[in-house]
Design an enzyme around this catalytic site. Structure first.
Site, PDB file in Angstrom:
ATOM      1  N   SER A  10      -1.294  -0.658 176.205  1.00 37.52           N
ATOM      2  CA  SER A  10      -0.766  -0.585 177.567  1.00 37.52           C
ATOM      3  C   SER A  10       0.672  -1.052 177.715  1.00 37.52           C
ATOM      4  CB  SER A  10      -1.638  -1.403 178.513  1.00 37.52           C
ATOM      5  OG  SER A  10      -2.934  -0.880 178.527  1.00 37.52           O
ATOM      6  N   THR A  11       1.093  -2.010 176.916  1.00 35.75           N
ATOM      7  CA  THR A  11       2.429  -2.566 177.117  1.00 35.75           C
ATOM      8  C   THR A  11       3.243  -2.521 175.830  1.00 35.75           C
ATOM      9  OG1 THR A  11       1.702  -4.814 176.607  1.00 35.75           O
ATOM     10  CG2 THR A  11       1.618  -4.140 178.926  1.00 35.75           C
TER      11      THR A  11
END
Length: 180
Positions: A10-11
C-alpha cells in the site's frame, strides 16, 4: 499456460521483496508489482496490465487475497474478468484457486474478510486521529500537491483537466485547491 504473479503493497515505504520471492518460487515466469492502495482499482496500472495479458489457461497468482484488493466487489470483478478470459486465480495463503467451485466460494468469503479488515484499519486510524486532535498533537496529513503551482497553471490559462494530468492528480483535487 503461464503463471503470472501480482504483488502489491500500500505505501512506498513497504517492501515487496517477500511477495516477489514467493511468487518466483511458486513458478511465476512473469511477476508484476506496484506500491498503491488496494482499496480500489484506480491507479493500479500493473494489475490492469496483468488482467489484460491473461490468456486461456493462464493463472494469476497472489500471495494473499488482500494483495489483489480490499474491496469484495473489486476482488469478485477481478476473478470474473479472469474467468471471462478462461484464466484462473490462485491465492497462496491460504492456498485457494478458482479452478473449482469450492475455491470460488472460499475466495468470496476471503474477499469479504479483506474488506472488513480494511474498514477496521480505517476505524482505528480515525480513532487515532481523534485522540491526537484531543491531545493537540495532530498536525494533519502531509500535503503532496503544490498548491501555488496549481494556481499559477490556472492563472496561465490551463484548465483543471490539463492541470490534473500534468500533476498526476484528480480534477476534484484541482477544483478543491482552486476554491480555497
Amino acid at each position: 499456460m503461464a503463471r503470472i504473479g501480482y504483488a502489491r503493497v500500500s505505501t512506498l515505504d513497504q517492501d515487496l521483496e517477500t511477495q516477489l520471492a514467493r511468487l518466483k518460487a511458486e513458478g511465476c515466469g512473469i511477476v508484476r508489482a506496484e506500491k498503491v492502495s488496494g482499496g480500489t482499482r484506480e491507479g493500479r496500472a500493473e494489475l490492469a496490465t496483468v488482467i489484460e495479458f491473461l490468456r486461456p489457461g493462464d493463472e494469476l497468482v497472489v500471495t494473499r487475497l488482500d494483495r489483489l484488493g480490499r474491496d469484495t466487489r473489486d476482488v469478485l470483478n477481478l476473478i470474473h474478468e479472469a474467468e471471462q478470459r478462461r484464466a484462473f486465480v490462485t491465492v497462496l495463503d491460504p492456498h485457494v484457486s478458482t479452478r473449482g467451485e469450492m475455491g470460488k466460494i472460499v475466495l468470496t468469503v476471503l474477499g469479504m474478510v479483506a474488506e472488513m479488515e480494511r474498514r477496521f484499519i480505517k476505524e482505528r486510524q480515525r480513532e487515532g486521529i481523534e485522540r491526537a486532535k484531543a491531545e493537540g498533537v495532530y498536525a494533519g496529513g502531509k500535503r503532496w500537491l503544490d498548491r501555488e503551482r496549481i494556481k499559477m497553471l490556472h492563472a496561465d490559462g490551463s484548465g483543471p483537466s490539463a492541470i490534473a494530468r500534468a500533476l498526476g492528480c484528480s480534477r476534484t483535487q484541482v477544483y478543491r485547491i482552486l476554491r480555497e
